[in-house]
Design an enzyme around this catalytic site. Structure first.
Site, PDB file in Angstrom:
ATOM      1  N   ARG A  31      59.235  -8.620-112.652  1.00 46.79           N
ATOM      2  CA  ARG A  31      58.571  -9.277-113.783  1.00 46.79           C
ATOM      3  C   ARG A  31      59.499 -10.231-114.536  1.00 46.79           C
ATOM      4  O   ARG A  31      59.268 -10.551-115.699  1.00 46.79           O
ATOM      5  CB  ARG A  31      57.947  -8.246-114.734  1.00 46.79           C
ATOM      6  CG  ARG A  31      56.940  -7.316-114.041  1.00 46.79           C
ATOM      7  CD  ARG A  31      56.110  -6.540-115.017  1.00 46.79           C
ATOM      8  NE  ARG A  31      55.237  -7.397-115.814  1.00 46.79           N
ATOM      9  CZ  ARG A  31      54.068  -7.896-115.402  1.00 46.79           C
ATOM     10  NH1 ARG A  31      53.644  -7.638-114.165  1.00 46.79           N
ATOM     11  NH2 ARG A  31      53.339  -8.642-116.200  1.00 46.79           N
ATOM     12  N   LEU A  32      60.522 -10.718-113.857  1.00 47.53           N
ATOM     13  CA  LEU A  32      61.401 -11.738-114.437  1.00 47.53           C
ATOM     14  C   LEU A  32      60.839 -13.111-114.049  1.00 47.53           C
ATOM     15  O   LEU A  32      61.460 -13.887-113.330  1.00 47.53           O
ATOM     16  CB  LEU A  32      62.837 -11.553-113.920  1.00 47.53           C
ATOM     17  CG  LEU A  32      63.456 -10.167-114.144  1.00 47.53           C
ATOM     18  CD1 LEU A  32      64.873 -10.123-113.579  1.00 47.53           C
ATOM     19  CD2 LEU A  32      63.475  -9.826-115.634  1.00 47.53           C
TER      20      LEU A  32
END
Length: 207
Positions: free
Chosen positions: A184-185
């Site tokens: 989720r970066l």
């Protein structure tokens, strides 16, 4: 791709949209041109629905844009004419990408609306002409009877375009590209400009 680098290049956002859209047409199983259209009343009450992109690029209007067509007497059409601002969202799940677009709206010319309306399949022309979009419908048979009446009235050839069936051009002041990354970066880059013909600026955004 180096994890410390953005996967979204600094370029003309219309060019980048075209590249992503071309990939979506290859990857998406259905309607890669489907987009969420958000409108609001003058009082700020929002609504959103899916529509289809029917034209796009830097050649549209003075500053480039994105075109869709609708019944202007529908809920979205009434909201558009009362508040000529909107936003669009493309979500291509197969590619794990999103594009958000914001800006003012302008109605396309009658000639453009005619040309697109008559490019549609005849049955789609009839279906649109027979529909009081967003209005209460007593039962489905009423709509089917109206379709049948138009088929009888116009047994061949194009159907006259209803005057309330038209198109709108969104000229973007902001285009934001989002790309999925591990853990989720995610990767986000937002392009903005003051108005049509103005230079674009851009910045990365925290995901």
């Amino acid at each position: 791709m180096n994890e410390t680098e953005s996967a979204i290049p600094v370029t003309d956002p219309f060019t980048l949209f075209e590249a992503w859209f071309a990939e979506a047409k290859e990857a998406e199983p259905n309607d890669p041109n489907a987009m969420a259209l958000a409108t609001a009343t003058p009082e700020g009450r929002p609504s959103v629905r899916m529509v289809l992109l029917k034209g796009h690029g830097s050649h549209w209007g003075e500053g480039g844009g994105f075109v869709f067509y609708t019944n202007a007497e529908s809920r979205k059409g009434e909201e558009i004419r009362a508040n000529m601002q909107a936003s669009l969202l493309f979500h291509w799940k197969s590619l794990r990408r999103q594009i958000r677009i914001e800006g003012p709206l302008a109605e396309v010319s009658s000639e453009q609306a005619d040309a697109y309306f008559h490019s549609r399949p005849r049955v789609s022309q009839i279906g649109s002409a027979a529909s009081d979009q967003s209005r209460p419908l007593p039962n489905r048979q009423v709509y089917l009877d109206r379709v049948a009446a138009l088929e009888e009235r116009y047994p061949e050839g194009d159907i006259p375009r209803p005057q309330h069936w038209t198109g709108f051009l969104l000229t973007p002041t902001a285009i934001e590209f989002w790309s999925d990354r591990e853990f989720r970066l995610h990767d986000r880059r937002r392009f903005t400009r003051e108005g049509p013909g103005e230079a674009w600026s851009n910045t990365l955004l925290y995901p």
